[in-house]
Design a protein around this motif. Sequence first.
Motif, short mmCIF file in Angstrom:
data_model
loop_
_atom_site.label_atom_id
_atom_site.label_comp_id
_atom_site.label_asym_id
_atom_site.label_seq_id
_atom_site.Cartn_x
_atom_site.Cartn_y
_atom_site.Cartn_z
N ALA A 97 -4.46 -0.84 -11.62
CA ALA A 97 -3.46 -1.20 -12.64
C ALA A 97 -2.19 -1.77 -12.02
O ALA A 97 -1.43 -2.48 -12.70
CB ALA A 97 -3.12 0.02 -13.49
N LEU A 98 -1.95 -1.49 -10.75
CA LEU A 98 -0.71 -1.98 -10.13
C LEU A 98 -0.70 -3.50 -9.97
O LEU A 98 0.37 -4.11 -9.93
CB LEU A 98 -0.50 -1.30 -8.78
N ALA A 99 -1.88 -4.12 -9.89
CA ALA A 99 -1.90 -5.58 -9.79
C ALA A 99 -1.27 -6.21 -11.02
O ALA A 99 -0.41 -7.09 -10.92
CB ALA A 99 -3.34 -6.07 -9.61
N ARG A 100 -1.68 -5.76 -12.20
CA ARG A 100 -1.09 -6.29 -13.42
C ARG A 100 0.37 -5.87 -13.55
O ARG A 100 1.21 -6.63 -14.03
CB ARG A 100 -1.87 -5.81 -14.64
N ARG A 101 0.68 -4.64 -13.13
CA ARG A 101 2.06 -4.16 -13.24
C ARG A 101 3.01 -5.07 -12.45
O ARG A 101 4.11 -5.39 -12.91
CB ARG A 101 2.14 -2.72 -12.71
N ILE A 102 2.59 -5.47 -11.26
CA ILE A 102 3.44 -6.34 -10.43
C ILE A 102 3.66 -7.67 -11.12
O ILE A 102 4.79 -8.16 -11.25
CB ILE A 102 2.81 -6.50 -9.04
N LEU A 103 2.59 -8.29 -11.59
CA LEU A 103 2.72 -9.58 -12.26
C LEU A 103 3.51 -9.47 -13.56
O LEU A 103 4.34 -10.33 -13.87
CB LEU A 103 1.34 -10.18 -12.54
N LEU A 135 5.87 5.57 -5.57
CA LEU A 135 6.95 4.89 -4.86
C LEU A 135 6.94 3.40 -5.18
O LEU A 135 8.00 2.77 -5.30
CB LEU A 135 6.81 5.11 -3.36
N ALA A 136 5.76 2.82 -5.32
CA ALA A 136 5.68 1.41 -5.69
C ALA A 136 6.30 1.18 -7.06
O ALA A 136 7.06 0.23 -7.27
CB ALA A 136 4.22 0.96 -5.69
N GLU A 137 6.00 2.05 -8.01
CA GLU A 137 6.59 1.94 -9.35
C GLU A 137 8.10 2.08 -9.29
O GLU A 137 8.83 1.32 -9.94
CB GLU A 137 6.00 3.02 -10.26
N ALA A 138 8.59 3.04 -8.52
CA ALA A 138 10.04 3.24 -8.41
C ALA A 138 10.71 2.01 -7.81
O ALA A 138 11.78 1.59 -8.25
CB ALA A 138 10.34 4.48 -7.56
N LEU A 139 10.08 1.41 -6.82
CA LEU A 139 10.67 0.24 -6.20
C LEU A 139 10.69 -0.95 -7.15
O LEU A 139 11.68 -1.66 -7.25
CB LEU A 139 9.91 -0.11 -4.92
N LEU A 140 9.60 -1.15 -7.88
CA LEU A 140 9.56 -2.26 -8.84
C LEU A 140 10.62 -2.08 -9.91
O LEU A 140 11.29 -3.04 -10.31
CB LEU A 140 8.17 -2.35 -9.46
N ARG A 141 10.80 -0.86 -10.39
CA ARG A 141 11.84 -0.63 -11.40
C ARG A 141 13.23 -0.91 -10.85
O ARG A 141 14.07 -1.50 -11.52
CB ARG A 141 11.75 0.82 -11.92
N ALA A 142 13.47 -0.48 -9.60
CA ALA A 142 14.78 -0.74 -8.99
C ALA A 142 15.02 -2.24 -8.82
O ALA A 142 16.12 -2.74 -9.06
CB ALA A 142 14.87 -0.03 -7.63
N ALA A 143 13.98 -2.97 -8.42
CA ALA A 143 14.12 -4.42 -8.28
C ALA A 143 14.43 -5.06 -9.63
O ALA A 143 15.30 -5.94 -9.74
CB ALA A 143 12.84 -5.01 -7.70
N GLU A 144 13.74 -4.63 -10.66
CA GLU A 144 13.93 -5.23 -11.99
C GLU A 144 15.30 -4.89 -12.56
O GLU A 144 15.94 -5.73 -13.20
CB GLU A 144 12.80 -4.77 -12.90
N ARG A 145 15.80 -3.68 -12.31
CA ARG A 145 17.15 -3.35 -12.75
C ARG A 145 18.17 -4.24 -12.06
O ARG A 145 19.21 -4.58 -12.62
CB ARG A 145 17.47 -1.88 -12.47
N GLY A 146 17.88 -4.60 -10.81
CA GLY A 146 18.80 -5.46 -10.06
C GLY A 146 18.58 -6.94 -10.30
O GLY A 146 19.23 -7.76 -9.66
N GLY A 147 17.67 -7.32 -11.20
CA GLY A 147 17.44 -8.72 -11.49
C GLY A 147 16.70 -9.46 -10.39
O GLY A 147 16.81 -10.69 -10.30
N ALA A 148 15.98 -8.75 -9.54
CA ALA A 148 15.29 -9.37 -8.41
C ALA A 148 13.81 -9.57 -8.72
O ALA A 148 13.18 -8.73 -9.38
CB ALA A 148 15.43 -8.50 -7.17
N ARG A 149 13.27 -10.66 -8.20
CA ARG A 149 11.82 -10.88 -8.20
C ARG A 149 11.35 -10.74 -6.75
O ARG A 149 11.99 -11.26 -5.84
CB ARG A 149 11.48 -12.27 -8.72
N VAL A 150 10.22 -10.07 -6.56
CA VAL A 150 9.74 -9.82 -5.20
C VAL A 150 8.31 -10.32 -5.06
O VAL A 150 7.64 -10.63 -6.04
CB VAL A 150 9.82 -8.31 -4.85
N GLN A 190 0.86 -1.17 0.00
CA GLN A 190 0.00 0.00 0.00
C GLN A 190 0.90 1.23 0.00
O GLN A 190 2.13 1.13 0.07
CB GLN A 190 -0.94 0.02 1.20
N GLY A 191 0.29 2.42 -0.12
CA GLY A 191 1.07 3.64 -0.12
C GLY A 191 1.10 4.30 -1.48
O GLY A 191 0.38 3.90 -2.42
N ASP A 192 1.95 5.31 -1.63
CA ASP A 192 2.05 6.10 -2.85
C ASP A 192 2.37 5.20 -4.04
O ASP A 192 3.41 4.53 -4.05
CB ASP A 192 3.15 7.14 -2.65
#
Length: 268
Positions: free
Chosen positions: A125-131, A96-111, A91-93
Amino acid sequence: MTTPPPARRQALRTGAGIAAAAALTGTGACAPPGPPATKAAPAITPAPSRTTAPTPTGTAPASPRAHPGLPAQIAHGPRTRPRVALTFHGQGDPALAEALLRAAERGGARVTVLTVGDWLDAHPALARRILDGGHELGNHTQRHLAVNDLPEAEAYAEIEECARRLRRLTGSIGTWFRPSRAPRASPLLVRLARRAGYPHVLSYDVDSLDHTDPGADAVTRTVLDAVRPGSVVSLHLGHPDTVAALPALLTGLDHRGLHAVTTTELLS
């Protein structure tokens, strides 16, 4: 995931060093959503793409799969493999969720993101974005109440309503349930989660304490001081310190030979 080259590790470092932080003192519960209003979203310096970055899938199983031999409430995975699961209370902004997902993906991480139902109502839309980023979704109740303290009917409604949101948006109720405002589920809540379709409740063995907004360096150090092979790490979306900490956190995991994978991958 392969260990990144030195140049890539250097690109992910967020500073010359990580300041010492308070050691992990115990397992905490969820905090109220969102960072203080005075904090702005941090800028994330792009890092070179990694050949092992997750391939978007956009899919999830229709129902969670039971893991034979594992307890109904899971705090960590096998200690014999160099994997950890970074799990986020969802939950939250949304920026910030988008920024965190992009950082994880740049680092090759799945969360793994355990989402709050009314957050999905506001940001479907964030549900589909995460998947689609190769990550996985779970259930963190509908309204993020102290669910262990609710009467049985209300507690079940909190689980089931969030499950309905997930199914409507993705075709699945998600892979895991985590109780809101509690590190572990009560025996009653474990039974209610099973009734709603979740064979296992997901707890954790490492609390980042990021919901206290202690600074990015403190978040990183708290996790790296406690993490072990098989750890399930509790983190939060909606906190700038968490987004800022993630590149250095992934670098620190790499230095320890640990790879960030989804919880399902951790336990498979």
